[in-house]
Write a protein that holds these residues in place. Structure first.
Motif, PDB file in Angstrom:
ATOM      1  N   MET A   8      52.882  52.656  60.003  1.00 36.33           N
ATOM      2  CA  MET A   8      51.892  53.512  59.377  1.00 36.33           C
ATOM      3  C   MET A   8      50.631  53.546  60.229  1.00 36.33           C
ATOM      4  O   MET A   8      50.170  52.512  60.700  1.00 36.33           O
ATOM      5  N   LEU A   9      50.068  54.719  60.398  1.00 31.64           N
ATOM      6  CA  LEU A   9      48.824  54.843  61.141  1.00 31.64           C
ATOM      7  C   LEU A   9      47.616  54.458  60.302  1.00 31.64           C
ATOM      8  O   LEU A   9      46.624  53.957  60.822  1.00 31.64           O
ATOM      9  N   LEU A  10      47.695  54.707  58.991  1.00 30.55           N
ATOM     10  CA  LEU A  10      46.598  54.325  58.108  1.00 30.55           C
ATOM     11  C   LEU A  10      46.569  52.813  57.936  1.00 30.55           C
ATOM     12  O   LEU A  10      47.621  52.164  57.863  1.00 30.55           O
ATOM     13  N   SER A  11      45.378  52.258  57.824  1.00 30.66           N
ATOM     14  CA  SER A  11      45.247  50.825  57.574  1.00 30.66           C
ATOM     15  C   SER A  11      45.849  50.482  56.213  1.00 30.66           C
ATOM     16  O   SER A  11      45.998  51.347  55.342  1.00 30.66           O
ATOM     17  N   GLN A  12      46.153  49.202  56.043  1.00 31.96           N
ATOM     18  CA  GLN A  12      46.668  48.730  54.755  1.00 31.96           C
ATOM     19  C   GLN A  12      45.676  49.042  53.636  1.00 31.96           C
ATOM     20  O   GLN A  12      46.066  49.463  52.551  1.00 31.96           O
ATOM     21  N   ASP A  13      44.386  48.867  53.912  1.00 30.65           N
ATOM     22  CA  ASP A  13      43.362  49.159  52.902  1.00 30.65           C
ATOM     23  C   ASP A  13      43.379  50.630  52.506  1.00 30.65           C
ATOM     24  O   ASP A  13      43.246  50.965  51.327  1.00 30.65           O
ATOM     25  N   ALA A  14      43.523  51.511  53.488  1.00 30.97           N
ATOM     26  CA  ALA A  14      43.560  52.946  53.188  1.00 30.97           C
ATOM     27  C   ALA A  14      44.808  53.296  52.393  1.00 30.97           C
ATOM     28  O   ALA A  14      44.751  54.087  51.444  1.00 30.97           O
ATOM     29  N   GLN A  15      45.934  52.715  52.752  1.00 34.15           N
ATOM     30  CA  GLN A  15      47.163  52.954  51.998  1.00 34.15           C
ATOM     31  C   GLN A  15      47.013  52.492  50.554  1.00 34.15           C
ATOM     32  O   GLN A  15      47.449  53.179  49.619  1.00 34.15           O
ATOM     33  N   ASP A  16      46.397  51.323  50.378  1.00 33.72           N
ATOM     34  CA  ASP A  16      46.186  50.803  49.020  1.00 33.72           C
ATOM     35  C   ASP A  16      45.254  51.711  48.222  1.00 33.72           C
ATOM     36  O   ASP A  16      45.507  52.008  47.051  1.00 33.72           O
ATOM     37  N   LEU A  17      44.165  52.160  48.861  1.00 31.92           N
ATOM     38  CA  LEU A  17      43.193  53.026  48.185  1.00 31.92           C
ATOM     39  C   LEU A  17      43.839  54.318  47.702  1.00 31.92           C
ATOM     40  O   LEU A  17      43.614  54.767  46.577  1.00 31.92           O
ATOM     41  N   LEU A  18      44.660  54.904  48.542  1.00 29.44           N
ATOM     42  CA  LEU A  18      45.245  56.206  48.215  1.00 29.44           C
ATOM     43  C   LEU A  18      46.477  56.107  47.319  1.00 29.44           C
ATOM     44  O   LEU A  18      46.740  57.023  46.537  1.00 29.44           O
ATOM     45  N   PHE A  19      47.231  55.007  47.433  1.00 29.69           N
ATOM     46  CA  PHE A  19      48.507  54.942  46.730  1.00 29.69           C
ATOM     47  C   PHE A  19      48.744  53.634  45.968  1.00 29.69           C
ATOM     48  O   PHE A  19      48.814  53.654  44.741  1.00 29.69           O
ATOM     49  N   ARG A  20      48.891  52.510  46.654  1.00 28.23           N
ATOM     50  CA  ARG A  20      49.386  51.291  46.012  1.00 28.23           C
ATOM     51  C   ARG A  20      48.474  50.763  44.911  1.00 28.23           C
ATOM     52  O   ARG A  20      48.952  50.280  43.887  1.00 28.23           O
ATOM     53  N   GLU A  21      47.179  50.825  45.108  1.00 29.14           N
ATOM     54  CA  GLU A  21      46.239  50.278  44.125  1.00 29.14           C
ATOM     55  C   GLU A  21      45.634  51.352  43.224  1.00 29.14           C
ATOM     56  O   GLU A  21      44.865  51.030  42.323  1.00 29.14           O
ATOM     57  N   ALA A  22      45.938  52.588  43.487  1.00 27.61           N
ATOM     58  CA  ALA A  22      45.373  53.689  42.698  1.00 27.61           C
ATOM     59  C   ALA A  22      46.149  53.846  41.387  1.00 27.61           C
ATOM     60  O   ALA A  22      47.367  53.688  41.357  1.00 27.61           O
ATOM     61  N   HIS A  23      45.425  54.127  40.342  1.00 30.57           N
ATOM     62  CA  HIS A  23      46.008  54.323  39.016  1.00 30.57           C
ATOM     63  C   HIS A  23      45.359  55.545  38.380  1.00 30.57           C
ATOM     64  O   HIS A  23      44.240  55.913  38.721  1.00 30.57           O
ATOM     65  N   THR A  24      46.028  56.113  37.401  1.00 26.15           N
ATOM     66  CA  THR A  24      45.385  57.104  36.556  1.00 26.15           C
ATOM     67  C   THR A  24      44.282  56.392  35.787  1.00 26.15           C
ATOM     68  O   THR A  24      44.504  55.320  35.219  1.00 26.15           O
ATOM     69  N   THR A  25      43.102  56.980  35.787  1.00 27.03           N
ATOM     70  CA  THR A  25      41.941  56.349  35.165  1.00 27.03           C
ATOM     71  C   THR A  25      41.682  56.955  33.791  1.00 27.03           C
ATOM     72  O   THR A  25      41.763  58.169  33.612  1.00 27.03           O
ATOM     73  N   TYR A  26      41.371  56.076  32.835  1.00 26.59           N
ATOM     74  CA  TYR A  26      41.066  56.512  31.472  1.00 26.59           C
ATOM     75  C   TYR A  26      39.626  56.193  31.072  1.00 26.59           C
ATOM     76  O   TYR A  26      39.102  56.791  30.145  1.00 26.59           O
ATOM     77  N   GLY A  27      38.996  55.246  31.773  1.00 28.45           N
ATOM     78  CA  GLY A  27      37.624  54.858  31.469  1.00 28.45           C
ATOM     79  C   GLY A  27      36.735  55.055  32.685  1.00 28.45           C
ATOM     80  O   GLY A  27      37.073  54.618  33.791  1.00 28.45           O
TER      81      GLY A  27
END
Length: 196
Positions: free
Chosen positions: A1-20
Motif C-alpha cells: 500500500m502506498l498510503l501509510s498505515q495511519d492514513a489507511q486506518d483513518l479512511l477505512f479500518r478505524e472509521a465508523h458511521t458516527t451517531y454523536g
C-alpha cells in the motif's frame, strides 16, 4: 500500500458511521476542501452527476426530518451539518464540456431517458462513497443514512424534478461520548473474489 498505515486506518479500518457529534460547526471552506479532493473520483464519461445540498437552517432541517424514516428522524438534529446528496438526472447537458472526447454522448442520453437516469443514480452513488471518504480525509465524521422517502425528499428540495435524492449524511466531529457499534464482520477475500 502506498498510503501509510495511519492514513489507511483513518479512511477505512478505524472509521465508523458516527451517531454523536460535537457542537463544533463545519464550515463551507471545509466542505469546499472535501469537494476539491473528491471531484477527481472517476465517473462514467466524467459525468459527475452528484449534487450536494447543505442543510443548515432549522427550517430546512424540519422539512428534511419530515421525509426521514422514523428511526432516522432524531438523528437529523444531532450533527452541525446535514447534506442531501442527489443525482442530477439531467447531468448529460454538461457532457460536451466534461467529456468532449465523445461529442455524441449528450444526444445518446437525450434519447435514452431510462439509461440516463440509471447512469445518474449509479454514478452519484459512486460519488457518495468518495464524499464520505473525503469527509474522513478532512478529519470529519460522517453518519450516512438511506432511510428516507426519496421521492418526497426530492420533491421537497428539488421541485423542478431534475434531481433525485440518493443519500442523507450527517457531518461533524465525532463526540468522544458517542460509542460506535462494534465493528461488524467483513467478508474475506476468498468470499468476495473469484478468478476465472
Amino acid at each position: 500500500m502506498l498510503l501509510s498505515q495511519d492514513a489507511q486506518d483513518l479512511l477505512f479500518r478505524e472509521a465508523h458511521t458516527t451517531y454523536g457529534f460535537t457542537g463544533e460547526p463545519v464550515t463551507d471552506d471545509e466542505i469546499r476542501a472535501v469537494h476539491d479532493l473528491v471531484k477527481y473520483g472517476p465517473t462514467a464519461m466524467n459525468g459527475q452527476p452528484l449534487r450536494v445540498l447543505l442543510v443548515r437552517s432549522d427550517e430546512a432541517r424540519e422539512r428534511l426530518t419530515a421525509h426521514m424514516a422514523p428511526g432516522n428522524k432524531p438523528k437529523i438534529g444531532k450533527a452541525p451539518l446535514v447534506a442531501i446528496l442527489a443525482a442530477d438526472l439531467d447531468f448529460h447537458h454538461e457532457l460536451p464540456r466534461l467529456f468532449p472526447a465523445n461529442p455524441n454522448a449528450r444526444d445518446g442520453f437525450e434519447r435514452d431517458e431510462a439509461g440516463r437516469v440509471a447512469s445518474a443514480k449509479f454514478n452519484a452513488g459512486l460519488q457518495t462513497a468518495y464524499f464520505i471518504v473525503g469527509l474522513r480525509a478532512a478529519g470529519l465524521a460522517a453518519g450516512p443514512m438511506g432511510g428516507f422517502d426519496a421521492d418526497g425528499l426530492s420533491k421537497e428540495f428539488f421541485p423542478q424534478g431534475d434531481h433525485h435524492a440518493v443519500a442523507v449524511v450527517n457531518i461533524g466531529r465525532h463526540a468522544e461520548s458517542d460509542s460506535h457499534y462494534p465493528r461488524q464482520h467483513r467478508l474475506s477475500y476468498d468470499e468476495v473474489v473469484t478468478v476465472v
